[in-house]
Scaffold this motif. Sequence first.
Motif, PDB file in Angstrom:
ATOM      1  N   ASP A   1       0.813  -1.207   0.000  1.00 18.90           N
ATOM      2  CA  ASP A   1       0.000   0.000   0.000  1.00 18.90           C
ATOM      3  C   ASP A   1       0.849   1.261   0.000  1.00 18.90           C
ATOM      4  OD1 ASP A   1       0.973  -0.452   2.539  1.00 18.90           O
ATOM      5  OD2 ASP A   1      -0.920  -0.073   3.574  1.00 18.90           O
ATOM      6  N   LYS A   2       1.741   1.366   0.964  1.00 11.25           N
ATOM      7  CA  LYS A   2       2.598   2.532   1.097  1.00 11.25           C
ATOM      8  C   LYS A   2       4.008   2.070   1.455  1.00 11.25           C
ATOM      9  CE  LYS A   2      -1.061   5.616   2.771  1.00 11.25           C
ATOM     10  NZ  LYS A   2      -1.493   6.485   3.897  1.00 11.25           N
TER      11      LYS A   2
ATOM     12  N   SER B   1       5.856   3.402   3.626  1.00 18.17           N
ATOM     13  CA  SER B   1       6.028   3.488   5.070  1.00 18.17           C
ATOM     14  C   SER B   1       5.423   2.304   5.813  1.00 18.17           C
ATOM     15  CB  SER B   1       5.409   4.783   5.593  1.00 18.17           C
ATOM     16  OG  SER B   1       4.026   4.862   5.245  1.00 18.17           O
TER      17      SER B   1
END
Length: 217
Positions: free
Chosen positions: A201-202, A204
């Motif tokens: 998703d990301k 991070s």
Amino acid sequence: MCTNYVLIKSDGSAKLAEALGVDANQLICGDFRPGAQISVVTGGSEARLLRTATWWLYLQQTQEGLRPHRDYFSVNTNYRKLPQKSEFKHSRCIIPATAFVESQDGKRPHLLEPANGNAIAFGGLYKEWTDKVTGEVVTSASIITLPGIPALEQIHRKSTPLWLPEHSYDIWLSPEVTDVTALEGLLAPVIHADLMATPIDKVSLKQPVGEPFLIQS
């Protein structure tokens, strides 16, 4: 190359540390972004050295100490700029990793990991700086990036990080090798193992958003 990579304690990172002649227990492990403190391996006059470095090649002096230079985003060094870099002749390093993230124009990031569990030896450059505030000698580093390759074009078409094969560690790290024509054969973009690619998703969070798939070397 995108600006994130990972190093975890694993059999693969221990094996790479042994091949590099450094202590695996001293490796800084983590999820690294620009400006992070990372582990790099350099060639010393008698032995290889494991150093802590700032992942950002060009630093600037501030009242608080040395910091990443705001005018030079330098976590990566493009292969086209190597002929102008004195560090390519005199200050090469290896940056251990167990995974890295790539995306297409900042979208659809994928976590890429060697499917065989091995670690990756990224080829890089390093510099030494003296902090005028503390008097400390500080090391900084960047990862060299090469042209993109067909195997990764659906994930990141622009570039490929320099992934060194084990047989090249000695010549890459040797401070005696200043004739860089001897290194030209290493600057061909290639992945040295099949990669497991996981859509995330990301950068991070790294939460999977799709099924992993194999990218063959």
